[in-house]
Design a protein around this motif. Structure first.
Motif, short mmCIF file in Angstrom:
data_model
loop_
_atom_site.label_atom_id
_atom_site.label_comp_id
_atom_site.label_asym_id
_atom_site.label_seq_id
_atom_site.Cartn_x
_atom_site.Cartn_y
_atom_site.Cartn_z
N GLU A 1 0.85 -1.18 0.00
CA GLU A 1 0.00 0.00 0.00
C GLU A 1 0.89 1.24 0.00
O GLU A 1 1.85 1.31 0.77
CB GLU A 1 -0.92 0.02 1.22
N LEU A 2 0.57 2.19 -0.89
CA LEU A 2 1.27 3.47 -0.91
C LEU A 2 0.41 4.49 -0.18
O LEU A 2 -0.74 4.74 -0.57
CB LEU A 2 1.55 3.91 -2.33
N LYS A 3 0.97 5.10 0.85
CA LYS A 3 0.23 6.03 1.69
C LYS A 3 0.71 7.47 1.50
O LYS A 3 1.82 7.72 1.03
CB LYS A 3 0.37 5.62 3.16
N ASN A 4 -0.15 8.40 1.88
CA ASN A 4 0.17 9.83 1.86
C ASN A 4 0.51 10.35 0.47
O ASN A 4 1.38 11.21 0.30
CB ASN A 4 1.35 10.13 2.82
N VAL A 5 -0.19 9.82 -0.53
CA VAL A 5 0.08 10.23 -1.91
C VAL A 5 -1.20 10.16 -2.72
O VAL A 5 -2.08 9.32 -2.46
CB VAL A 5 1.17 9.35 -2.55
N GLN A 6 -1.31 11.03 -3.71
CA GLN A 6 -2.39 10.98 -4.69
C GLN A 6 -1.81 10.48 -6.02
O GLN A 6 -0.90 11.10 -6.58
CB GLN A 6 -3.03 12.36 -4.88
N LEU A 7 -2.32 9.37 -6.49
CA LEU A 7 -1.85 8.80 -7.74
C LEU A 7 -1.98 9.81 -8.87
O LEU A 7 -1.13 9.86 -9.78
CB LEU A 7 -2.65 7.53 -8.06
N SER A 8 -3.01 10.61 -8.83
CA SER A 8 -3.26 11.59 -9.90
C SER A 8 -2.13 12.59 -10.05
O SER A 8 -1.97 13.20 -11.12
CB SER A 8 -4.57 12.33 -9.63
N GLN A 9 -1.32 12.78 -8.99
CA GLN A 9 -0.29 13.82 -8.99
C GLN A 9 1.09 13.31 -9.38
O GLN A 9 2.04 14.10 -9.47
CB GLN A 9 -0.21 14.48 -7.61
N LEU A 10 1.24 12.01 -9.61
CA LEU A 10 2.56 11.47 -9.92
C LEU A 10 3.00 11.90 -11.32
O LEU A 10 2.21 11.92 -12.27
CB LEU A 10 2.54 9.94 -9.84
N ASP A 11 4.30 12.22 -11.44
CA ASP A 11 4.83 12.57 -12.76
C ASP A 11 5.29 11.29 -13.47
O ASP A 11 5.19 10.18 -12.94
CB ASP A 11 5.96 13.60 -12.64
N THR A 12 5.79 11.45 -14.69
CA THR A 12 6.12 10.27 -15.50
C THR A 12 7.23 9.43 -14.87
O THR A 12 7.20 8.20 -14.95
CB THR A 12 6.52 10.69 -16.92
N LYS A 13 8.22 10.08 -14.26
CA LYS A 13 9.30 9.32 -13.60
C LYS A 13 8.74 8.51 -12.44
O LYS A 13 9.09 7.33 -12.27
CB LYS A 13 10.39 10.26 -13.13
#
Length: 363
Positions: A82-94
């Protein structure tokens, strides 16, 4: 929320043919089932192609960019993070490439409380590759996943497809999907969980002799059972004709180089090189292996805004069947085409690699 209701089992063609002796429905061969016989698919079969290079292969192995903004928490030892404290929508390409690499390694990655929209979900998956279209998918970019709490044990008497079993998505395609993402929009408080089991772990649990046997076999993957059932039971209109493909029973992952069991219980009917009785016995054993490997299993309880992103090449999954949940279950799934499955005899199992790394560290 409205109660989830199964499709009426009485709509099956079998219920129009009641045995005068038992009083029970009788199964009608698909060639003589008027609903199946009358359907003409709108599209032709997919043809083999070479997809773009897997995004996981571009990633920093240490995933520094991703872990700088997200806190990873393994759900089990073998599978699931599980990835916490993050919004998938905000991830950049890297960061997305590093996420792909994490999915390659861990099988499935989970998120909660996400703000992802369908449009951004599609955009992310267009970064991961070429969008796949499910045989019963109406929108060309995403697939709506619902809930079905029908009596699946009774359905199996009259429909050929074990729809509630462990599978990898549309494994019968020449280029089966690599990545799938399911984002839940609505979900009941109880029921409708999804379980995944690691193909890496399943391979490792086999004896060396069984590993060698399966490494020399091709599993027969078919869409025929799903094709007939979706028409007869769900009233769907599959886009493409049914297809049978022969894929390696053990496949090599193109990014990790690890071996994974490539046999599932929903689409595989046997092994191309074996006789029927031999195939049936081997499938029965693998059924037991898959359902008893709790040490390579993870179960996810959904909420609205939850996401699961998994690699169909490294794990199997199923919705946990049940007729106990109430409420609406609705999710949006996107998938991309993967490579045609292959087996590299020089590849290795996950446990074998870990043992080698441990040995080197102790030198």
């Amino acid at each position: 929320m409205a109660k989830v209701r199964p499709a009426p089992i009485e709509s099956l063609e079998a219920y129009k043919h009641i045995s005068p002796d038992s009083g029970q429905p009788t199964v009608i061969h698909s060639n003589y089932n008027p609903k199946i016989k009358a359907h003409v698919p709108q599209d032709s079969l997919h043809e083999e192609f070479t997809p773009p290079r897997d995004r996981g292969s571009y990633a920093d192995p240490e995933k520094k960019a991703l872990f700088a903004v997200a806190k990873p928490a393994d759900v089990t030892e073998s599978i699931g993070t599980e990835l916490k404290n993050v919004q998938l929508s905000q991830l950049d390409t890297k960061q997305l490439d590093e996420l792909a690499a994490l999915v390659n390694e861990r099988g499935v990655v989970f998120f909660r409380d996400q703000d992802l929209t369908t449009e951004r979900q599609v955009e992310i998956f267009e970064h991961f590759g070429v969008l796949d279209i499910h045989p019963t998918q109406k929108d060309t970019k995403h697939f709506i996943v619902g809930g079905n709490n029908a009596d699946w044990r009774t359905l199996l008497k009259y429909t050929p497809w074990p729809m509630s079993e462990f599978h990898s998505d549309t494994s019968f395609e020449i280029n089966p999907p690599s990545y799938s993402l399911l984002r839940m929009e609505e979900h009941p408080e109880v029921g409708g969980d999804t379980a995944w089991v690691s193909g890496y772990g399943l391979y490792d649990e086999l004896s060396p002799h069984m590993q060698k046997l399966l490494e020399g076999l091709h599993a027969v993957h078919t869409s025929r059972l799903q094709y007939d059932t979706t028409i007869d039971y769900f009233g769907d209109k599959p886009r493409r004709p049914p297809i049978d493909t022969h894929h390696p029973a053990i496949r090599t992952h193109p990014v990790t180089g690890l071996k994974s069991l490539n046999v599932n219980l929903a689409y595989c009917t046997g092994f191309a090189e074996l006789k029927k009785a031999e195939s049936d016995a081997l499938l029965q054993f693998l059924n037991l292996l898959i359902h008893s490997s709790d040490d390579h299993y993870v179960r996810w309880k959904w909420e609205a805004g939850s996401i699961a992103l998994w690699d169909n090449r490294t794990c199997l999954h199923r919705i946990i069947p049940g007729n106990y949940h109430t409420g609406t279950r609705r999710g949006i799934r996107t998938t991309v085409f993967g490579e045609k499955p292959f087996y590299d005899p020089k590849s290795e199992g996950r446990q074998q690699r870990e043992e080698q790394l441990l040995a080197k560290s102790n030198e």
